[in-house]
Design a protein around this motif. Structure first.
Motif, PDB file in Angstrom:
ATOM      1  N   VAL A 215       0.864  -1.181   0.000  1.00 43.62           N
ATOM      2  CA  VAL A 215       0.000   0.000   0.000  1.00 43.62           C
ATOM      3  C   VAL A 215       0.900   1.230   0.000  1.00 43.62           C
ATOM      4  O   VAL A 215       1.756   1.369   0.879  1.00 43.62           O
ATOM      5  CB  VAL A 215      -0.928   0.020   1.234  1.00 43.62           C
ATOM      6  CG1 VAL A 215      -1.857   1.230   1.182  1.00 43.62           C
ATOM      7  CG2 VAL A 215      -1.722  -1.273   1.338  1.00 43.62           C
ATOM      8  N   VAL A 216       0.722   2.105  -0.965  1.00 44.17           N
ATOM      9  CA  VAL A 216       1.520   3.333  -1.043  1.00 44.17           C
ATOM     10  C   VAL A 216       0.638   4.507  -0.631  1.00 44.17           C
ATOM     11  O   VAL A 216      -0.392   4.776  -1.257  1.00 44.17           O
ATOM     12  CB  VAL A 216       2.072   3.552  -2.467  1.00 44.17           C
ATOM     13  CG1 VAL A 216       2.877   4.848  -2.525  1.00 44.17           C
ATOM     14  CG2 VAL A 216       2.934   2.370  -2.893  1.00 44.17           C
ATOM     15  N   THR A 221      -7.031   6.618   4.020  1.00 45.84           N
ATOM     16  CA  THR A 221      -7.414   5.511   3.135  1.00 45.84           C
ATOM     17  C   THR A 221      -6.390   4.391   3.182  1.00 45.84           C
ATOM     18  O   THR A 221      -6.751   3.212   3.321  1.00 45.84           O
ATOM     19  CB  THR A 221      -7.576   6.008   1.682  1.00 45.84           C
ATOM     20  OG1 THR A 221      -8.576   7.011   1.629  1.00 45.84           O
ATOM     21  CG2 THR A 221      -7.963   4.862   0.766  1.00 45.84           C
ATOM     22  N   GLY A 222      -5.110   4.735   3.066  1.00 47.74           N
ATOM     23  CA  GLY A 222      -4.061   3.724   3.094  1.00 47.74           C
ATOM     24  C   GLY A 222      -3.989   2.997   4.425  1.00 47.74           C
ATOM     25  O   GLY A 222      -3.822   1.775   4.478  1.00 47.74           O
ATOM     26  N   VAL A 223      -4.123   3.747   5.524  1.00 44.95           N
ATOM     27  CA  VAL A 223      -4.063   3.135   6.858  1.00 44.95           C
ATOM     28  C   VAL A 223      -5.271   2.239   7.095  1.00 44.95           C
ATOM     29  O   VAL A 223      -5.144   1.119   7.608  1.00 44.95           O
ATOM     30  CB  VAL A 223      -3.962   4.231   7.941  1.00 44.95           C
ATOM     31  CG1 VAL A 223      -4.195   3.653   9.326  1.00 44.95           C
ATOM     32  CG2 VAL A 223      -2.593   4.915   7.874  1.00 44.95           C
ATOM     33  N   GLU A 254       5.168   5.134   3.055  1.00 39.56           N
ATOM     34  CA  GLU A 254       4.798   6.546   3.193  1.00 39.56           C
ATOM     35  C   GLU A 254       6.057   7.393   3.182  1.00 39.56           C
ATOM     36  O   GLU A 254       7.059   7.039   3.816  1.00 39.56           O
ATOM     37  CB  GLU A 254       4.014   6.753   4.482  1.00 39.56           C
ATOM     38  CG  GLU A 254       3.805   8.197   4.909  1.00 39.56           C
ATOM     39  CD  GLU A 254       3.118   9.053   3.864  1.00 39.56           C
ATOM     40  OE1 GLU A 254       3.526  10.210   3.701  1.00 39.56           O
ATOM     41  OE2 GLU A 254       2.189   8.560   3.205  1.00 39.56           O
ATOM     42  N   ALA A 255       6.010   8.516   2.458  1.00 41.74           N
ATOM     43  CA  ALA A 255       7.187   9.375   2.338  1.00 41.74           C
ATOM     44  C   ALA A 255       7.513  10.085   3.643  1.00 41.74           C
ATOM     45  O   ALA A 255       8.678  10.315   3.964  1.00 41.74           O
ATOM     46  CB  ALA A 255       6.979  10.393   1.224  1.00 41.74           C
ATOM     47  N   LEU A 307      -0.771  -4.104  -5.563  1.00 40.19           N
ATOM     48  CA  LEU A 307      -0.288  -2.757  -5.271  1.00 40.19           C
ATOM     49  C   LEU A 307      -1.471  -1.797  -5.240  1.00 40.19           C
ATOM     50  O   LEU A 307      -2.172  -1.630  -6.247  1.00 40.19           O
ATOM     51  CB  LEU A 307       0.724  -2.306  -6.328  1.00 40.19           C
ATOM     52  CG  LEU A 307       1.263  -0.869  -6.196  1.00 40.19           C
ATOM     53  CD1 LEU A 307       2.000  -0.689  -4.874  1.00 40.19           C
ATOM     54  CD2 LEU A 307       2.186  -0.527  -7.370  1.00 40.19           C
ATOM     55  N   VAL A 308      -1.713  -1.202  -4.076  1.00 41.89           N
ATOM     56  CA  VAL A 308      -2.806  -0.245  -3.902  1.00 41.89           C
ATOM     57  C   VAL A 308      -2.203   1.142  -3.703  1.00 41.89           C
ATOM     58  O   VAL A 308      -1.339   1.336  -2.841  1.00 41.89           O
ATOM     59  CB  VAL A 308      -3.695  -0.631  -2.701  1.00 41.89           C
ATOM     60  CG1 VAL A 308      -4.776   0.423  -2.479  1.00 41.89           C
ATOM     61  CG2 VAL A 308      -4.326  -1.999  -2.924  1.00 41.89           C
ATOM     62  N   TRP A 309      -2.682   2.118  -4.487  1.00 44.55           N
ATOM     63  CA  TRP A 309      -2.103   3.473  -4.498  1.00 44.55           C
ATOM     64  C   TRP A 309      -3.098   4.456  -3.885  1.00 44.55           C
ATOM     65  O   TRP A 309      -4.202   4.628  -4.386  1.00 44.55           O
ATOM     66  CB  TRP A 309      -1.786   3.868  -5.937  1.00 44.55           C
ATOM     67  CG  TRP A 309      -0.902   5.061  -6.076  1.00 44.55           C
ATOM     68  CD1 TRP A 309      -1.280   6.367  -6.151  1.00 44.55           C
ATOM     69  CD2 TRP A 309       0.530   5.059  -6.163  1.00 44.55           C
ATOM     70  NE1 TRP A 309      -0.180   7.192  -6.270  1.00 44.55           N
ATOM     71  CE2 TRP A 309       0.951   6.405  -6.284  1.00 44.55           C
ATOM     72  CE3 TRP A 309       1.496   4.054  -6.144  1.00 44.55           C
ATOM     73  CZ2 TRP A 309       2.275   6.768  -6.400  1.00 44.55           C
ATOM     74  CZ3 TRP A 309       2.829   4.415  -6.253  1.00 44.55           C
ATOM     75  CH2 TRP A 309       3.205   5.755  -6.380  1.00 44.55           C
ATOM     76  N   SER A 310      -2.702   5.098  -2.793  1.00 44.19           N
ATOM     77  CA  SER A 310      -3.605   6.050  -2.116  1.00 44.19           C
ATOM     78  C   SER A 310      -2.808   7.228  -1.579  1.00 44.19           C
ATOM     79  O   SER A 310      -2.711   7.442  -0.375  1.00 44.19           O
ATOM     80  CB  SER A 310      -4.358   5.357  -0.980  1.00 44.19           C
ATOM     81  OG  SER A 310      -3.457   4.850  -0.016  1.00 44.19           O
ATOM     82  N   THR A 311      -2.225   7.997  -2.491  1.00 50.09           N
ATOM     83  CA  THR A 311      -1.309   9.078  -2.096  1.00 50.09           C
ATOM     84  C   THR A 311      -1.916  10.469  -2.185  1.00 50.09           C
ATOM     85  O   THR A 311      -1.199  11.451  -2.259  1.00 50.09           O
ATOM     86  CB  THR A 311      -0.055   9.044  -2.981  1.00 50.09           C
ATOM     87  OG1 THR A 311      -0.458   9.169  -4.360  1.00 50.09           O
ATOM     88  CG2 THR A 311       0.714   7.756  -2.806  1.00 50.09           C
TER      89      THR A 311
END
Length: 479
Positions: A215-216, A221-223, A254-255, A307-311
């Motif tokens: 998860v990115v 949403t990502g958490v 997470e960045a 791969l789930v993208w939620s940035t």
């Protein structure tokens, strides 16, 4: 003969020319302007997100005809979307048909819903150019129809798109989590990988890759998705996929820090809780996305099966293409009454809009509660304008608009799995206020969202789904 008589009646109804019947679009046709004194003014709403749906729910259909143009015919209750990916909730529990939100769209002769996207806007002639959406039409490819819709009042509530930051391969290989079909795709991919990994002959490395869920993005949403996924692994995969239970893992990248808008104490609690649940937290920036691995800025390669993208979100190509004043971040610029000041009779609400710098107001976050309250405010404002005789095009110049829109933050919530959640009731990051974590917060989280679900029908679905999951576990059928 009975069939021919029925066909004749249908054809006679089709060719009878009332204003409403003539306004059904055909190729090259559309909805013509309304006649003052003979027809109700027409409000055209672009989008079926939180803002647009709340507006349509509150608009007075005794004053206005409502026309909605959107690529989807339902609203998604996004806070519970992550739960559908692992079978905690069924997909229809979080989708509310537009016809239930505003029944006039299905019943009133001058109100319509068009499954289409807006391609251009002509503010001089008060017209939007539209094109039907035909994906998923089956084996036969349908050419989209183009048509025009004239408006008296236009509300742009077309939302935003997931931000990819120009990173190569994101759109091709990652799955976003913003629509029901995204959740369906995640669920199918997750269960497919689980079943494939159990097939004889799969190598250890391939099994580890297939069962690595990445998860990115460490926002809510990502958490929440990571928490739901860890719950699914602990409670269901370990029991029903015992041969591969030691191979499945979740990594959250997470960045900066996860849940950066929450209180520091809550962020630490979430970090600890996710780590206990088996979620691996990695601080890094994604540099490249390839079909079976992502590469971080320090050169680290991370293989993945899902791969789930939620940035975060940004303006859509449609919003960027509009020749309208822009707010910071590329959003459509609005004034204190949510009007676009450079054009007549056009408003914008939701994630696609933001206050112009000249208003002196801060940029509002892209949250459901912001969009919902903007929709409610604008519905009341349009009703006020309509009652004052300013509903038709170019007729609201002297109408008193009343108080401007003011947003007051009600707080933030997020679940981290295992009957734990976070509730942060501060007005902003800088202010002090009540913040809770743990089981009580999880109970508040569920209770609050259950009451916020749009209809009693869906509240019933959600409650039954939660009860069924608690008693029998999640449904992991790959349908």
């Amino acid at each position: 003969m009975a069939f021919l008589r029925s066909l004749s009646r249908c054809l006679s109804r089709s060719f009878s020319t009332s204003a409403a019947a003539a306004s059904i679009p055909s190729a090259g046709g559309g909805l013509s302007p309304t006649f003052v004194g003979r027809e109700k003014p027409r409000v055209v709403v672009l989008g079926t997100g939180w803002a647009g749906c709340r507006l349509m729910k509150g608009i007075d259909t005794g004053i206005y005809d409502v026309v909605c143009v959107s690529p989807r015919n339902h609203m998604v209750f996004t806070p519970l979307l992550a739960s559908t990916c692992v079978g905690t909730l069924e997909f229809r529990s979080v989708a509310e048909p537009i016809g239930r939100i505003q029944p006039a769209i299905s019943r009133a002769p001058g109100s319509f819903f068009f499954l289409a996207k807006c391609t251009a806007l002509d503010t001089e002639s008060h017209t939007v150019h539209c094109e039907t959406v035909t994906d998923g039409a089956g084996k036969t490819t349908l050419e989209p129809w183009k048509f025009k819709v004239s408006y008296d009042k236009l509300v742009i509530a077309s939302g935003s798109e997931a931000s990819t930051f120009g990173i190569n391969g994101v759109k091709e290989h990652a799955i976003f989590l913003r629509e029901v079909y995204h959740a369906q795709e995640i669920r199918r991919k997750l269960l497919l990988n689980l079943m494939l990994s159990d097939v004889p002959g799969i190598s250890e490395n391939e099994k580890c890759r297939l069962l690595h869920c990445v998860v990115v993005g460490g926002g809510p949403t990502g958490v929440e998705f990571s928490g739901e996924l860890s719950d699914f692994i602990i409670k269901d995969v370990h029991e029903r996929y015992s041969h591969v239970k030691d191979y499945i893992h979740v990594t959250l990248i997470e960045a900066n820090e996860i849940l950066s808008s929450f209180d520091v104490r809550l962020r630490q609690y979430a970090t600890n809780q996710l780590t206990k649940s088996g979620v691996r937290l990695v601080r890094g920036i994604v540099k490249d996305v390839q079909p079976e691995k992502i590469i971080l800025n320090d050169g680290t390669e991370v293989p993945y099966g899902l791969l789930v993208w939620s940035t975060g979100v940004g303006p859509s190509p449609f919003v960027s293409s509009l020749q309208l004043p822009k707010a910071p971040g590329g959003r459509i610029g609005v004034d204190e009454w949510l009007r676009i000041p450079s054009v007549q009779d056009v408003f914008s609400i939701g994630d696609c809009s933001g206050f112009l710098e000249s208003t002196g107001k801060p940029t509002l976050p892209a949250l459901a509660q912001v969009a919902e309250r903007q929709g409610k405010y604008l519905a009341n404002l349009l009703n006020r304008i309509g009652k004052a005789g300013g509903g038709h095009a170019n007729s609201a110049a002297n109408v008193d608009l009343g108080a401007p829109f003011v947003y007051r933050h009600l707080g933030s919530m997020a679940t981290v799995g295992r009957y734990k959640a976070l509730v942060d009731l501060r007005q902003s990051k800088e202010e002090k206020g009540l913040s809770l974590a743990g089981f009580v917060s999880w109970f508040i989280w569920r209770s609050a969202y259950l009451t916020r679900v749009i209809s009693w029908r869906n509240r019933f679905y959600v409650a039954i789904n939660w009860l069924t999951t608690f008693v029998f576990g999640r449904d992991i059928s790959r349908i």
